[in-house]
Motif scaffolding. Structure first.
Motif, PDB file in Angstrom:
ATOM      1  N   THR A   4       0.843  -1.331  -0.096  1.00  0.00           N
ATOM      2  CA  THR A   4      -0.162  -0.120   0.042  1.00  0.00           C
ATOM      3  C   THR A   4       0.768   1.191  -0.052  1.00  0.00           C
ATOM      4  O   THR A   4       0.742   2.170  -0.794  1.00  0.00           O
ATOM      5  N   LEU A   5       1.880   1.313   0.786  1.00  0.00           N
ATOM      6  CA  LEU A   5       2.639   2.416   0.894  1.00  0.00           C
ATOM      7  C   LEU A   5       3.442   2.601  -0.547  1.00  0.00           C
ATOM      8  O   LEU A   5       3.798   3.977  -0.964  1.00  0.00           O
ATOM      9  N   LYS A   6       3.887   1.666  -0.975  1.00  0.00           N
ATOM     10  CA  LYS A   6       4.979   1.680  -2.075  1.00  0.00           C
ATOM     11  C   LYS A   6       4.054   2.066  -3.135  1.00  0.00           C
ATOM     12  O   LYS A   6       4.465   3.004  -4.142  1.00  0.00           O
ATOM     13  N   SER A   7       2.837   1.392  -3.501  1.00  0.00           N
ATOM     14  CA  SER A   7       2.087   2.209  -4.749  1.00  0.00           C
ATOM     15  C   SER A   7       1.604   3.385  -4.668  1.00  0.00           C
ATOM     16  O   SER A   7       1.698   4.208  -5.367  1.00  0.00           O
ATOM     17  N   THR A   8       1.327   3.795  -3.217  1.00  0.00           N
ATOM     18  CA  THR A   8       1.046   5.149  -3.097  1.00  0.00           C
ATOM     19  C   THR A   8       1.854   6.167  -3.641  1.00  0.00           C
ATOM     20  O   THR A   8       1.743   7.122  -4.220  1.00  0.00           O
ATOM     21  N   GLU A   9       3.206   5.735  -3.062  1.00  0.00           N
ATOM     22  CA  GLU A   9       4.394   6.677  -3.216  1.00  0.00           C
ATOM     23  C   GLU A   9       4.598   6.735  -4.808  1.00  0.00           C
ATOM     24  O   GLU A   9       5.132   7.719  -5.413  1.00  0.00           O
ATOM     25  N   GLU A  10       4.521   5.738  -5.498  1.00  0.00           N
ATOM     26  CA  GLU A  10       4.815   5.461  -6.975  1.00  0.00           C
ATOM     27  C   GLU A  10       3.866   6.349  -7.742  1.00  0.00           C
ATOM     28  O   GLU A  10       4.252   7.293  -8.799  1.00  0.00           O
ATOM     29  N   LEU A  11       2.404   6.259  -7.260  1.00  0.00           N
ATOM     30  CA  LEU A  11       1.626   6.874  -7.869  1.00  0.00           C
ATOM     31  C   LEU A  11       1.765   8.412  -7.787  1.00  0.00           C
ATOM     32  O   LEU A  11       1.569   9.074  -8.732  1.00  0.00           O
ATOM     33  N   VAL A  12       1.826   9.039  -6.645  1.00  0.00           N
ATOM     34  CA  VAL A  12       2.034  10.388  -6.466  1.00  0.00           C
ATOM     35  C   VAL A  12       3.515  10.927  -7.016  1.00  0.00           C
ATOM     36  O   VAL A  12       3.067  12.122  -7.435  1.00  0.00           O
ATOM     37  N   ARG A  13       4.150  10.151  -7.099  1.00  0.00           N
ATOM     38  CA  ARG A  13       5.514  10.679  -7.974  1.00  0.00           C
ATOM     39  C   ARG A  13       5.211  10.760  -9.418  1.00  0.00           C
ATOM     40  O   ARG A  13       5.628  11.729  -9.934  1.00  0.00           O
ATOM     41  N   ARG A  14       4.478   9.866 -10.011  1.00  0.00           N
ATOM     42  CA  ARG A  14       3.908  10.097 -11.608  1.00  0.00           C
ATOM     43  C   ARG A  14       3.038  11.220 -11.430  1.00  0.00           C
ATOM     44  O   ARG A  14       3.352  12.007 -12.733  1.00  0.00           O
ATOM     45  N   ILE A  15       2.222  11.491 -10.535  1.00  0.00           N
ATOM     46  CA  ILE A  15       1.492  12.721 -10.575  1.00  0.00           C
ATOM     47  C   ILE A  15       2.357  14.040 -10.675  1.00  0.00           C
ATOM     48  O   ILE A  15       1.846  14.966 -11.275  1.00  0.00           O
ATOM     49  N   ILE A  16       3.346  13.985  -9.772  1.00  0.00           N
ATOM     50  CA  ILE A  16       4.176  14.988  -9.689  1.00  0.00           C
ATOM     51  C   ILE A  16       4.821  15.517 -10.662  1.00  0.00           C
ATOM     52  O   ILE A  16       5.041  16.695 -11.365  1.00  0.00           O
ATOM     53  N   SER A  17       5.243  14.201 -11.537  1.00  0.00           N
ATOM     54  CA  SER A  17       6.228  14.384 -12.627  1.00  0.00           C
ATOM     55  C   SER A  17       5.334  14.934 -13.770  1.00  0.00           C
ATOM     56  O   SER A  17       5.977  15.710 -14.634  1.00  0.00           O
ATOM     57  N   SER A  18       3.979  14.594 -13.911  1.00  0.00           N
ATOM     58  CA  SER A  18       3.293  14.981 -15.062  1.00  0.00           C
ATOM     59  C   SER A  18       2.703  16.629 -14.696  1.00  0.00           C
ATOM     60  O   SER A  18       1.750  16.742 -15.484  1.00  0.00           O
ATOM     61  N   GLN A  19       3.043  17.095 -13.320  1.00  0.00           N
ATOM     62  CA  GLN A  19       2.439  18.380 -13.033  1.00  0.00           C
ATOM     63  C   GLN A  19       1.081  18.034 -12.855  1.00  0.00           C
ATOM     64  O   GLN A  19       0.382  19.297 -12.123  1.00  0.00           O
ATOM     65  N   GLY A  20       0.253  17.183 -12.799  1.00  0.00           N
ATOM     66  CA  GLY A  20      -1.188  16.835 -12.512  1.00  0.00           C
ATOM     67  C   GLY A  20      -2.005  17.987 -13.268  1.00  0.00           C
ATOM     68  O   GLY A  20      -3.181  17.802 -12.697  1.00  0.00           O
ATOM     69  N   LYS A  21      -1.749  18.584 -14.150  1.00  0.00           N
ATOM     70  CA  LYS A  21      -2.501  19.323 -14.984  1.00  0.00           C
ATOM     71  C   LYS A  21      -3.744  18.578 -15.525  1.00  0.00           C
ATOM     72  O   LYS A  21      -4.826  18.971 -15.201  1.00  0.00           O
ATOM     73  N   GLU A  22      -3.357  17.805 -16.285  1.00  0.00           N
ATOM     74  CA  GLU A  22      -4.679  16.963 -17.073  1.00  0.00           C
ATOM     75  C   GLU A  22      -5.503  16.541 -16.090  1.00  0.00           C
ATOM     76  O   GLU A  22      -6.466  16.228 -16.283  1.00  0.00           O
ATOM     77  N   THR A  23      -4.891  15.860 -14.710  1.00  0.00           N
ATOM     78  CA  THR A  23      -5.670  15.159 -13.890  1.00  0.00           C
ATOM     79  C   THR A  23      -6.390  16.328 -13.092  1.00  0.00           C
ATOM     80  O   THR A  23      -7.835  15.764 -12.771  1.00  0.00           O
ATOM     81  N   LEU A  24      -5.985  17.271 -13.159  1.00  0.00           N
ATOM     82  CA  LEU A  24      -7.071  18.618 -12.190  1.00  0.00           C
ATOM     83  C   LEU A  24      -7.996  18.873 -13.236  1.00  0.00           C
ATOM     84  O   LEU A  24      -9.292  18.850 -12.604  1.00  0.00           O
ATOM     85  N   ILE A  25      -8.015  18.794 -14.450  1.00  0.00           N
ATOM     86  CA  ILE A  25      -9.200  19.001 -15.361  1.00  0.00           C
ATOM     87  C   ILE A  25     -10.213  18.096 -15.040  1.00  0.00           C
ATOM     88  O   ILE A  25     -11.389  18.290 -14.994  1.00  0.00           O
ATOM     89  N   GLU A  26      -9.984  16.936 -15.075  1.00  0.00           N
ATOM     90  CA  GLU A  26     -10.798  15.742 -14.980  1.00  0.00           C
ATOM     91  C   GLU A  26     -11.668  15.676 -13.576  1.00  0.00           C
ATOM     92  O   GLU A  26     -12.635  15.308 -13.363  1.00  0.00           O
ATOM     93  N   ALA A  27     -10.512  16.127 -12.479  1.00  0.00           N
ATOM     94  CA  ALA A  27     -11.067  15.931 -11.179  1.00  0.00           C
ATOM     95  C   ALA A  27     -12.144  17.213 -10.959  1.00  0.00           C
ATOM     96  O   ALA A  27     -12.885  16.869 -10.356  1.00  0.00           O
ATOM     97  N   GLU A  28     -11.975  18.256 -11.451  1.00  0.00           N
ATOM     98  CA  GLU A  28     -12.814  19.521 -10.859  1.00  0.00           C
ATOM     99  C   GLU A  28     -14.023  19.696 -11.812  1.00  0.00           C
ATOM    100  O   GLU A  28     -14.014  20.531 -12.776  1.00  0.00           O
ATOM    101  N   GLY A  29     -15.088  18.762 -11.559  1.00  0.00           N
ATOM    102  CA  GLY A  29     -16.322  18.849 -12.453  1.00  0.00           C
ATOM    103  C   GLY A  29     -16.428  18.432 -13.807  1.00  0.00           C
ATOM    104  O   GLY A  29     -17.130  18.655 -14.476  1.00  0.00           O
TER     105      GLY A  29
END
Length: 638
Positions: free
Chosen positions: A580-605
């Protein structure tokens, strides 16, 4: 064309030096009767329904059912973007075969000019001045209550309402087109508009007038209409209205008409020219009407004054697209299309605001490095917590209560003790710290919900999505992978699944081992007694050896299996925590590396806006099918 021309047999104005066949005109006037059918009046109920009325399911015409259903679905899918008042008006129109059409006549900051214009549009020039005309003509300070003009007899008893004054008018225009006219005011004060710009657009103010109750504490009540006629006096009012309606959508089209009071021109304007505004002169129209009522010999003067006043264009616009039809009226179709356009415009505005928010998100290297540092610190502390807390839990007295030789009186405590270890010792601090980490990420623009990225990334524990209930019993033998949860909630989800999937088998194993131990011991004891009784050469000590052998074998088997199961369960709990800890850390690292912009559009409504667009498209498709059905019917008739 005068408003009475539609109900009188076709009248031809013979123009030869402005001369008219007086005999023909007199014949028509003599045979034209006023609509005073006291016993055979066909009146349509107002579409303004009291909020206390019982909501019965309407008997929707079959040809309108698809459009009615899609429009109803739009209220749920796009409730944030749709104007509920206009939507309810459209639904009421689709629920009836020939619904009432609402038209608003709004005076700019004054109701007097709107009342005078409405009187001219509905007055019957072939009859004498009636009582309703006198009441509507009364001058005031511009703060009068709104007036609702309905077809009916002047002697009708009407229920009072605090929102507007109701006048029953025996008008052919209202009767033949099933029409209601609301006369009120429109405040175009720019300063007030700026103050309320965040809550209401000018389009909504025009097409959904607000009626003020007579009570001092009464709140404005929306009264949606199909079309609106704006009445202004002079160029100053036209300029103020232009400033007020600067954000009015262009799609309103023929739903809004602007009439500006200007000096009458010397030549008659062409009433067939369709524009969004028209110059009128109400005083010239009043004089023309009065002259014709005085004597039909003044018909030439009446005709000249009527056309010079500019009212024929308004009379045509008032009754345009209101002819009864087996399908949806054009005015109602325009209203539905306008609602769809408004929803799409609001969705596009929300997308634009989201893009602006994304453009302002600080995603430089320093911010990303700071988040990575917090993530590494969180991961290190979480792994340390997992190791230390589980070591302490498995060496505690509670866990030793589940030793193999204590199972005989502790078997019922297995579920409680195991669940307590997972709830109080398994990544409790890590879960709380992850919330703070998620808050830091959200503060700098990263998403709170990473469900779309979390597919196949969160450690999976097979289980049924929902627990068995009376309504949803668990009858299948297959297992399903749990749905990915928004981080950091998946830590709690993984803990719940561990309790649900690993503790019950451990409890069942303990009960089975005890049963097997008692069974083996009982069989060996019975065999020992049988040998002692049946074989005389075997002593009691020798026969007891068989029972002791069975007891030893069963206890040894119980010890081996139970201790192995306990160790296996400890390893599973540790391993699932690390995954659980390893998968969470890897996932957050990928979001940080992609700057999370595309995900933000999907997340906010984004999902809400996507559903709203799909609902709007279904409404448009239903409108298109109604239009095709009408064309096919015409082709079939031909």
């Amino acid at each position: 064309m005068p408003p009475w021309a539609a109900s009188v047999p076709r009248m031809t104005f013979l123009r030869t030096g402005r001369a008219i066949d007086s005999l023909r005109l007199a014949f028509l006037c003599r045979h034209a009767t006023k609509p005073r059918f006291a016993n055979l009046r066909a009146r349509s109920a107002s579409t303004h329904v009291s909020p206390t009325a019982i909501n019965l399911r309407p008997n929707i015409p079959p040809q309108n059912k698809e459009l009615h259903d899609t429009l109803s679905a739009l209220s749920g899918a796009a409730e944030t973007y749709v104007n509920i008042s206009r939507l309810q008006l459209a639904l009421q129109g689709l629920a009836a075969q020939d619904a009432v059409t609402r038209v608003a006549v709004l005076g700019l900051d004054s109701q007097v000019s709107a009342q005078r214009l409405a009187r001219l549009l509905l007055a019957d020039p072939l009859g004498a001045e009636e009582q309703w005309e006198k009441e509507l003509e009364k001058a005031g300070d511009g703060n009068e209550r709104a007036v609702l003009l309905k077809y009916g007899d002047e002697s009708d008893a009407l229920a009072p309402t605090p929102l507007y004054k109701v006048l029953s008018i025996p008008s052919r225009v209202l009767r033949s087109h099933n029409l209601e006219i609301l006369v009120s005011t429109l405040n175009v004060n720019v300063s007030n508009k700026v103050a309320s710009a965040s809550t209401e657009s000018s389009t909504e103010s025009i097409l959904v007038p607000k009626l003020q109750a007579t009570s001092a504490r009464g709140l404005p009540v929306p009264y949606p209409v199909h079309k609106t006629l704006i009445v202004g006096e002079g160029l100053d009012s036209a300029i103020l209205f232009g400033r007020f309606s600067s954000d009015t959508a262009e799609e309103v089209g023929n739903m809004v008409k602007v009439a500006v009071e200007l000096p009458a021109p010397q030549e008659e304007p062409n009433p067939e020219v369709q524009t969004g505004s028209v110059a009128i002169n109400v005083q010239v129209g009043i004089q023309a009407l009065a002259s014709f009522r005085e004597s039909i010999q003044n018909s030439v003067a009446y005709e000249r004054g009527w056309f010079r006043s500019g009212l024929p264009a308004l009379s045509h616009w008032l009754t345009q697209d209101l002819q009864p039809s087996e399908s949806v009226k054009p005015t109602l179709k325009t209203l539905v299309a306008s609602i769809a356009d408004e929803v799409e415009a609001d969705i596009a505005q929300a997308d634009s605001a989201q893009l602006q928010k994304l453009a302002s998100i600080p995603t430089n290297h320093e911010v990303a490095a700071s988040i990575v540092g917090h993530l590494e610190s969180w991961a290190e502390k979480s792994h340390t917590e997992l190791r230390d807390q589980l070591d302490e839990a498995f060496s505690a007295q509670n866990w030793h209560k589940l030793s193999w030789w204590k199972l005989f009186w502790r078997v019922d405590d297995i579920t409680m003790i195991s669940s307590e270890i997972l709830e109080r010792r398994w990544l409790v601090s890590a879960e709380k710290s992850s919330i703070y980490l998620a808050g830091r990420m959200n503060q700098v623009g990263f998403p709170e919900d990473i469900q779309r990225h979390a597919v196949n990334e969160i450690p999976e524990v097979t289980m049924q999505d929902t627990a068995p209930t009376a309504e949803n019993p668990r009858t299948d033998l297959s297992t399903e992978v749990r749905k990915p949860q928004p981080w950091p909630e998946h830590i709690a989800t993984a803990r719940t699944e561990l309790i649900a999937d690993t503790v019950p088998p451990l409890q069942a194993l303990a009960q089975r081992l005890i049963l097997q131990t008692f069974s083996t011991t009982s069989l060996s004891s019975a065999l020992s007694a049988l040998l002692y009784v049946s074989v005389s050469s075997i002593s009691l000590f020798e026969a007891s050896a068989v029972a002791a052998l069975g007891l030893t074998f069963s206890l040894r088997k119980m010890q081996k299996l139970w201790e192995g199961a306990r160790e296996s369960w400890q390893g599973t709990v540790r391993e699932e925590g690390r995954r659980t800890l390893k998968s969470t850390e890897e996932l957050v690292r990928r979001i940080i590396s992609s700057q999370g912009k595309e995900t933000l559009i999907e997340a906010e409504g984004a999902a809400e806006r996507r559903d709203a667009r799909e609902a709007v498209q279904k409404v448009r498709d239903a409108l298109d099918r109604i239009g095709k059905q009408k064309l096919d019917a015409r082709e079939h008739v031909r």
